[in-house]
Design an enzyme around this catalytic site. Structure first.
Site, PDB file in Angstrom:
ATOM      1  N   GLU A  63     -30.546   4.657 -31.399  1.00 33.70           N
ATOM      2  CA  GLU A  63     -31.204   4.510 -30.801  1.00 33.70           C
ATOM      3  C   GLU A  63     -31.848   3.072 -31.401  1.00 33.70           C
ATOM      4  O   GLU A  63     -32.153   2.956 -32.879  1.00 33.70           O
ATOM      5  CB  GLU A  63     -32.518   5.471 -31.173  1.00 33.70           C
ATOM      6  CG  GLU A  63     -33.573   4.971 -30.199  1.00 33.70           C
ATOM      7  CD  GLU A  63     -34.836   6.352 -31.035  1.00 33.70           C
ATOM      8  OE1 GLU A  63     -34.227   7.134 -30.502  1.00 33.70           O
ATOM      9  OE2 GLU A  63     -36.029   6.260 -30.301  1.00 33.70           O
TER      10      GLU A  63
ATOM     11  N   LYS B 261     -40.098  14.234 -33.806  1.00 31.68           N
ATOM     12  CA  LYS B 261     -39.127  13.526 -33.759  1.00 31.68           C
ATOM     13  C   LYS B 261     -38.974  12.032 -34.238  1.00 31.68           C
ATOM     14  O   LYS B 261     -37.661  11.996 -34.211  1.00 31.68           O
ATOM     15  CB  LYS B 261     -39.097  13.786 -31.754  1.00 31.68           C
ATOM     16  CG  LYS B 261     -37.182  12.933 -31.455  1.00 31.68           C
ATOM     17  CD  LYS B 261     -37.520  11.396 -30.726  1.00 31.68           C
ATOM     18  CE  LYS B 261     -36.232  11.187 -30.190  1.00 31.68           C
ATOM     19  NZ  LYS B 261     -35.470   9.907 -31.073  1.00 31.68           N
TER      20      LYS B 261
ATOM     21  N   ASP C  24     -24.514  18.057 -41.749  1.00 31.57           N
ATOM     22  CA  ASP C  24     -24.628  19.398 -40.677  1.00 31.57           C
ATOM     23  C   ASP C  24     -25.971  18.806 -40.403  1.00 31.57           C
ATOM     24  O   ASP C  24     -27.048  18.864 -40.798  1.00 31.57           O
ATOM     25  CB  ASP C  24     -24.151  21.049 -41.150  1.00 31.57           C
ATOM     26  CG  ASP C  24     -24.719  21.713 -39.692  1.00 31.57           C
ATOM     27  OD1 ASP C  24     -25.331  21.374 -39.238  1.00 31.57           O
ATOM     28  OD2 ASP C  24     -23.926  22.348 -40.462  1.00 31.57           O
TER      29      ASP C  24
ATOM     30  N   HIS D  99     -40.356  -2.111 -29.861  1.00 35.64           N
ATOM     31  CA  HIS D  99     -39.733  -1.391 -29.208  1.00 35.64           C
ATOM     32  C   HIS D  99     -38.646  -1.843 -27.646  1.00 35.64           C
ATOM     33  O   HIS D  99     -37.280  -2.223 -28.477  1.00 35.64           O
ATOM     34  CB  HIS D  99     -39.767   0.600 -28.685  1.00 35.64           C
ATOM     35  CG  HIS D  99     -38.858   0.883 -28.125  1.00 35.64           C
ATOM     36  ND1 HIS D  99     -37.353   1.135 -27.295  1.00 35.64           N
ATOM     37  CD2 HIS D  99     -38.839   2.279 -29.535  1.00 35.64           C
ATOM     38  CE1 HIS D  99     -36.700   1.839 -27.926  1.00 35.64           C
ATOM     39  NE2 HIS D  99     -37.168   2.255 -28.975  1.00 35.64           N
TER      40      HIS D  99
END
Ligand code: NAD
Length: 433
Positions: free
Chosen positions: A96, A274, A290, A388
């Site tokens: 991202e 998130k 993990d 962004h």
């Protein structure tokens, strides 16, 4: 050449002692060279990241099943992190755009008040032993606790290496869990897994103690497996962002208001968290850990109260500065799993410069806090799309064939015209011929 070398040395000095500016303007080769220098990576070690194919098909074939090949992602480095007074360069593996830049920028702003401060509760993982069909669960609970030393000894027989290193299984908790099939007696083995994440280690121990638990309860043991809600393995980080460093008291108030929304509303908390995982997962992946376990741990930790909530807290201090704090389960390690198998993960661990699972966990907490701050600040000021889209535009301009010399101009035009697409980048490039 000599001048170039001096220029590099100056930058390396900056990386070691202070914040780094202009790193993103270097070529990929220059960045890799400077990171290698900073972290003391050999040519072979940095080559594991700069050359494709570090994880060979032969090794990959032994990592999972039905292997048909390997898959690559970019490795970036977040700069400017000062954690407990130590400088870190943070490798991040993800797809991202804008995450690495945002982390670096947030870390730079945190430096005005001394960077990040962290602590850790210890490498304690939980293994659960579920026992059903117990006639008198509260009596059984006590009976298990009466035999704590015997149970811990049985668990520890399974892992002499761990026992030697850490003492292994250290304590027991026994809970009665009401369920649709009746009460369950759930024993938690608390195991110091040292520098291992410890899933395999504690699962083996849980299986070993099962017959004794059945004998002590008169019930039947079913599941014997670790819990990713590793709330005895918490990493904590705090940082103060001075109002001057982040754009004034309005920004402080904006972030606090944005946080209040995430704290109160699970729909908002999901996306706020998130954003935190945008920083955390890439470090977890880079170090061969993990990330599903990490995700499970974080989200379950945010759900302990009466509703799912924010992992971080943001408050204004008495001087009007912004203070942030984070506390999260960190089931991660430096031995076992893919960390020791994946050559690129080993190189990333060396870049990070962490020597223990405890240190890795605390770095992860600081990165999560930085990433959350970056998103909150953007949302509370310009909105997330401004930064962004600029980075997205860079990617698209590159895809459209812009040379490094053309890149800035193409990006600037796409952003100014609010038309960010490969087609428009091609159109601009055609006009530049
Ligand atoms: P592991 O079993 O490969 O390594 C741990 C062992 O290494 C210890 O038991 C100990 O005997 C030894 N060891 C050597 N040096 C050590 C040190 N300095 N500190 C601690 N132990 C040391 O790996 P693990 O960490 O037990 O398991 C991790 C793996 O388990 C990961 O690949 C993960 O994906 C997987 N897993 C995860 C889950 C989950 O729910 N999260 C469940 C099952 C398996």
């Amino acid at each position: 050449m000599e001048q170039e070398r001096r220029f590099d040395e100056e930058r390396i000095l900056n990386m070691k002692t202070n914040q780094y500016s202009g790193f993103h303007k270097l070529t990929m080769e220059q960045r890799a060279a400077e990171v290698a220098e900073f972290s003391g990576l050999t040519e072979e070690e940095i080559g594991r990241l700069t050359n494709p194919g570090a994880l060979t098909n032969e090794v990959a074939d032994h990592v999972i099943e039905n292997v048909i090949g390997t898959y690559q992602l970019p490795v970036g480095v977040a700069m400017n992190f000062l954690i407990n007074g130590k400088e870190y360069v943070i490798p991040m593996v993800l797809e991202e755009a804008s995450v690495v830049a945002a982390a670096s920028n947030a870390a730079k702003m945190a430096r005005a008040a001394g960077g990040f401060t962290t602590s850790y509760t210890g490498n304690i993982m939980i293994a659960q032993v579920q026992c059903i069909g117990v006639a008198n669960p509260y009596f059984a609970r006590q009976n298990i606790l009466h035999h704590k030393e015997e149970i811990l000894a049985i668990a520890n027989e399974k892992d002499p290496v761990l026992v030697k290193l850490t003492g292994g299984a250290k304590d027991l908790e026994v809970r009665i869990v009401d369920s649709q099939i009746g009460p369950m007696v759930v024993t938690h083995l608390l195991v110091d897994t040292g520098d291992a994440m410890g899933a395999n280690a504690v699962n083996t121990m849980a299986e070993a103690v099962a017959p004794t638990i059945e004998k002590l309860t008169g019930g039947t043991v079913k599941l014997r497996i670790l819990s990713n809600l590793a709330d005895h393995r918490l990493a904590r980080a705090t940082a103060t962002f001075t109002k001057e460093a982040i754009g004034g008291e309005d920004v402080v108030d904006g972030v606090v208001a944005a946080y209040a929304f995430a704290a109160a509303d699970p729909y908002r908390a999901a996306t706020s968290n998130k954003g935190i995982m945008n920083g955390i997962d890439p470090v977890v992946v880079a170090t061969g850990n993990d990330w599903r376990g990490m995700e499970a741990g974080v989200h379950s930790y945010c759900s302990r109260g009466d509703h799912y909530t924010s992992l971080t807290r943001w408050e204004k201090d008495a001087d009007g500065n912004l203070t942030g704090s984070i506390e999260l389960p960190t089931p991660v390690g430096l031995v076992g799993g893919a960390t020791k198998i994946h050559p690129a993960a080993q190189a990333c661990v060396k870049i990070l410069g962490v020597k223990t699972a405890a240190e890795l966990a605390q770095v992860i907490a600081a990165v999560g806090l930085a990433q959350n701050f970056a998103a909150m600040r953007a949302l509370a000021t310009d909105g997330i799309q401004k930064g962004h889209m600029k980075l997205h535009a860079r990617n698209l301009a590159t895809v459209a064939g812009a040379t490094p010399e053309q890149l800035d101009a193409v990006v600037a035009k796409m952003v100014a015209d609010k038309k960010v697409s490969v087609d428009y980048a091609k159109e601009i490039l055609a006009g530049m011929q």
